[in-house]
Design a protein around this motif. Sequence first.
Motif, short mmCIF file in Angstrom:
data_model
loop_
_atom_site.label_atom_id
_atom_site.label_comp_id
_atom_site.label_asym_id
_atom_site.label_seq_id
_atom_site.Cartn_x
_atom_site.Cartn_y
_atom_site.Cartn_z
N MET A 1 0.85 -1.18 0.00
CA MET A 1 0.00 0.00 0.00
C MET A 1 0.89 1.23 0.00
SD MET A 1 -3.17 0.77 2.60
CE MET A 1 -3.45 -0.97 2.69
N LEU A 2 0.69 2.10 -0.97
CA LEU A 2 1.51 3.30 -1.09
C LEU A 2 0.98 4.42 -0.19
CD1 LEU A 2 3.95 4.45 -2.61
CD2 LEU A 2 2.38 5.17 -4.40
N PHE A 3 -0.33 4.66 -0.25
CA PHE A 3 -0.98 5.69 0.57
C PHE A 3 -2.27 5.12 1.14
CE2 PHE A 3 1.34 8.13 -2.67
CZ PHE A 3 2.13 8.91 -1.85
N ASP A 4 -2.51 5.37 2.42
CA ASP A 4 -3.72 4.91 3.10
C ASP A 4 -4.52 6.12 3.55
OD1 ASP A 4 -5.66 3.88 4.80
OD2 ASP A 4 -4.31 2.42 5.70
N PHE A 5 -5.76 6.22 3.08
CA PHE A 5 -6.61 7.37 3.42
C PHE A 5 -7.83 6.95 4.24
CE2 PHE A 5 -4.45 8.77 -0.51
CZ PHE A 5 -3.80 9.88 0.00
N GLY A 6 -7.73 5.88 4.98
CA GLY A 6 -8.84 5.46 5.84
C GLY A 6 -9.78 4.52 5.12
N ASN A 7 -10.68 5.08 4.29
CA ASN A 7 -11.65 4.22 3.61
C ASN A 7 -11.21 3.77 2.22
OD1 ASN A 7 -11.92 6.85 2.79
ND2 ASN A 7 -14.12 6.78 2.57
N TYR A 8 -10.11 4.31 1.74
CA TYR A 8 -9.54 3.84 0.48
C TYR A 8 -8.03 3.99 0.53
CZ TYR A 8 -8.49 8.48 -1.49
OH TYR A 8 -7.94 9.72 -1.74
N TYR A 9 -7.36 3.34 -0.41
CA TYR A 9 -5.90 3.43 -0.47
C TYR A 9 -5.46 3.46 -1.92
CZ TYR A 9 -6.24 -1.69 -1.00
OH TYR A 9 -6.56 -2.95 -1.42
N ILE A 10 -4.19 3.86 -2.10
CA ILE A 10 -3.60 3.93 -3.43
C ILE A 10 -2.40 3.00 -3.46
CG2 ILE A 10 -2.44 5.41 -5.13
CD1 ILE A 10 -3.78 7.81 -3.76
N GLU A 11 -2.31 2.26 -4.56
CA GLU A 11 -1.13 1.44 -4.80
C GLU A 11 -1.00 1.21 -6.30
OE1 GLU A 11 -1.64 -2.10 -2.50
OE2 GLU A 11 -3.13 -2.95 -3.84
N PRO A 12 0.19 0.80 -6.75
CA PRO A 12 0.37 0.52 -8.17
C PRO A 12 -0.55 -0.63 -8.61
CG PRO A 12 2.49 0.68 -7.07
CD PRO A 12 1.44 0.67 -6.00
N ILE A 13 -0.92 -0.61 -9.87
CA ILE A 13 -1.71 -1.70 -10.43
C ILE A 13 -0.91 -3.00 -10.28
CG2 ILE A 13 -0.91 -1.57 -12.83
CD1 ILE A 13 -4.60 -1.69 -11.89
N ALA A 14 -1.60 -4.09 -10.02
CA ALA A 14 -0.93 -5.38 -9.78
C ALA A 14 -1.54 -6.46 -10.66
CB ALA A 14 -1.07 -5.76 -8.30
N ALA A 15 -0.82 -7.55 -10.83
CA ALA A 15 -1.23 -8.64 -11.73
C ALA A 15 -2.61 -9.19 -11.42
CB ALA A 15 -0.19 -9.75 -11.68
N ASN A 16 -3.00 -9.21 -10.15
CA ASN A 16 -4.30 -9.77 -9.79
C ASN A 16 -5.44 -8.76 -9.86
OD1 ASN A 16 -3.55 -8.26 -7.60
ND2 ASN A 16 -4.00 -9.83 -6.06
N ASP A 17 -5.22 -7.61 -10.48
CA ASP A 17 -6.25 -6.56 -10.57
C ASP A 17 -7.10 -6.62 -11.83
OD1 ASP A 17 -5.74 -5.23 -8.13
OD2 ASP A 17 -4.08 -4.12 -9.03
N ALA A 18 -6.82 -7.52 -12.74
CA ALA A 18 -7.50 -7.50 -14.04
C ALA A 18 -9.02 -7.55 -13.93
CB ALA A 18 -6.98 -8.62 -14.92
N TRP A 19 -9.56 -8.48 -13.18
CA TRP A 19 -11.02 -8.60 -13.06
C TRP A 19 -11.63 -7.34 -12.45
CZ3 TRP A 19 -14.60 -12.15 -14.68
CH2 TRP A 19 -14.09 -13.31 -15.25
N LYS A 20 -11.02 -6.84 -11.39
CA LYS A 20 -11.57 -5.66 -10.73
C LYS A 20 -11.43 -4.41 -11.60
CE LYS A 20 -11.26 -7.57 -6.21
NZ LYS A 20 -11.06 -7.47 -4.82
N LEU A 21 -10.35 -4.35 -12.36
CA LEU A 21 -10.18 -3.24 -13.29
C LEU A 21 -11.23 -3.30 -14.39
CD1 LEU A 21 -8.62 -0.75 -14.21
CD2 LEU A 21 -7.10 -2.29 -15.47
N CYS A 22 -11.47 -4.49 -14.92
CA CYS A 22 -12.51 -4.68 -15.92
C CYS A 22 -13.87 -4.24 -15.36
CB CYS A 22 -12.55 -6.13 -16.38
SG CYS A 22 -13.79 -6.47 -17.63
N ASP A 23 -14.19 -4.65 -14.16
CA ASP A 23 -15.46 -4.24 -13.51
C ASP A 23 -15.55 -2.72 -13.42
OD1 ASP A 23 -16.27 -6.86 -13.17
OD2 ASP A 23 -15.67 -6.97 -11.06
N PHE A 24 -14.46 -2.08 -12.97
CA PHE A 24 -14.46 -0.62 -12.84
C PHE A 24 -14.68 0.04 -14.19
CE2 PHE A 24 -11.97 3.28 -13.36
CZ PHE A 24 -12.64 4.11 -12.48
N VAL A 25 -13.95 -0.38 -15.19
CA VAL A 25 -14.02 0.25 -16.51
C VAL A 25 -15.39 0.04 -17.14
CG1 VAL A 25 -13.09 0.16 -18.86
CG2 VAL A 25 -11.54 0.26 -16.91
#
Length: 181
Positions: A1-25
């Motif tokens: 986790m790069l940045f933690d803002f309580g209810n959400y966080y920021i981190e670089p895209i990762a190999a296991n993000d494909a399905w969730k990225l597809c859902d978002f898009v």
Amino acid sequence: MLFDFGNYYIEPIAANDAWKLCDFVVSNAERLKRYFPKTLEQNLNPTLSQVFVDKKIKQYSGKEEFLFKLKEKENRTIIGLVYIKETDWNNKRAELAYCIGYQHEGKGYITQSIKALSAYAFEHLGLLSLQIIAHKTNLGSVKVARNNGYTWQKTLPKEHTPPGEEALDMELYVLSKQKTR
């Protein structure tokens, strides 16, 4: 986790993000089609998303482009994206581009994320100048730029051509490292 803002966080895209990225898009296709048409077309199904994610991971490790996801903690869903792109290492500058899911618009997540990632770009990537390019009618994007200290520099004629539209003039906002101190 790069940045933690309580209810959400920021981190670089990762190999296991494909399905969730597809859902978002896919769930935000209408929002993304004008200013993020390439991201949209490359993430219309999970297979395409996996190819996209693999490419972005390679670009990240090669310091060509940096894609970060905003991820909600409770449901672990992707709620937004921030790119550090068009990286010019000779002049130490890059462009930031961002989008947020329709359910999370207006909550300040992107403003907070751009603040954190601008500082990250200056301190960890060694960049000296960052740009945000937005259309004047995209008031949310213009507000994010201004709220983070980016100043309007000029209009870029015919800078972006959305699918099926004429080329649009875009507004250039810039933040220099010395302004963040």
